[in-house]
Design a protein around this motif. Structure first.
Motif, PDB file in Angstrom:
ATOM      1  N   GLN A  13       0.771  -1.202   0.037  1.00 17.51           N
ATOM      2  CA  GLN A  13      -0.142  -0.009   0.010  1.00 17.51           C
ATOM      3  C   GLN A  13       0.921   1.272  -0.158  1.00 17.51           C
ATOM      4  OE1 GLN A  13      -3.253  -0.110   2.719  1.00 17.51           O
ATOM      5  NE2 GLN A  13      -3.300  -2.361   2.816  1.00 17.51           N
ATOM      6  N   SER A  14       0.296   2.322  -0.560  1.00 21.66           N
ATOM      7  CA  SER A  14       0.882   3.561  -0.607  1.00 21.66           C
ATOM      8  C   SER A  14       0.246   4.322   0.582  1.00 21.66           C
ATOM      9  CB  SER A  14       0.582   4.454  -1.954  1.00 21.66           C
ATOM     10  OG  SER A  14       0.966   3.701  -2.890  1.00 21.66           O
ATOM     11  N   GLU A  15       0.979   5.466   0.946  1.00 24.60           N
ATOM     12  CA  GLU A  15       0.486   6.448   2.104  1.00 24.60           C
ATOM     13  C   GLU A  15      -0.529   7.618   1.582  1.00 24.60           C
ATOM     14  OE1 GLU A  15       1.672   6.312   5.111  1.00 24.60           O
ATOM     15  OE2 GLU A  15       2.836   4.800   4.763  1.00 24.60           O
ATOM     16  N   SER A  17      -3.052  10.989   2.118  1.00 29.66           N
ATOM     17  CA  SER A  17      -2.737  12.371   2.704  1.00 29.66           C
ATOM     18  C   SER A  17      -3.459  12.290   4.011  1.00 29.66           C
ATOM     19  CB  SER A  17      -3.301  13.411   1.877  1.00 29.66           C
ATOM     20  OG  SER A  17      -3.760  14.533   2.324  1.00 29.66           O
TER      21      SER A  17
END
Length: 138
Positions: A13-15, A17
């Protein structure tokens, strides 16, 4: 059932905001899933994989709860690179652990242009543009 546990285990997974409202993003995806916006109905995960041509995707477990007229998003939410998402979906299908989810290319506006709804039985592509984003029409 395997160890997916609705937590997208195995999906790199990506981060997000810190200011992103994941519930709002989920409901924007869900809003597009109307019969008049459906372009493709498929019973195979390979068709879904061919539609994943963007670099990053939102992936939301399609799980809500109802209390009166209020609908609340209760599922997990992830953002992932296309390559990781494809591997995750292939593994989930191969192990018979494909869960209901909504998949959309990451969108900055309030409305996604495309959503893929995945269930245990079928996959549907919904689009506001009236055409598939991938080069090969399924």
């Amino acid at each position: 059932m395997s160890n997916n546990l609705y937590r997208f285990v195995g999906l790199e997974q990506s981060e997000f905001s810190l200011h992103q409202d994941l519930s709002e993003t989920y409901f924007a995806m869900r809003e597009l899933c109307l019969p008049e916006a459906m372009l493709v109905l498929s019973d195979g995960i390979d068709d879904v994989l061919s539609l994943l041509s963007e670099s990053q995707y939102y992936v939301a477990q399609d799980l809500v709860s109802y209390k009166g007229k209020t609908i609340t998003f209760r599922g997990q939410f992830a953002m992932a690179e296309s390559k990781s998402l494809k591997a995750f979906l292939q593994h989930a299908a191969a192990t018979d652990d494909l869960r209901p989810m909504l998949i959309s290319p990451v969108f900055g506006s309030s409305t996604p242009l495309q959503v893929i709804a995945v269930t245990e039985d079928v996959c549907c592509l919904y689009s506001t543009t009236g055409k598939c984003a991938a080069p090969s029409q399924v």
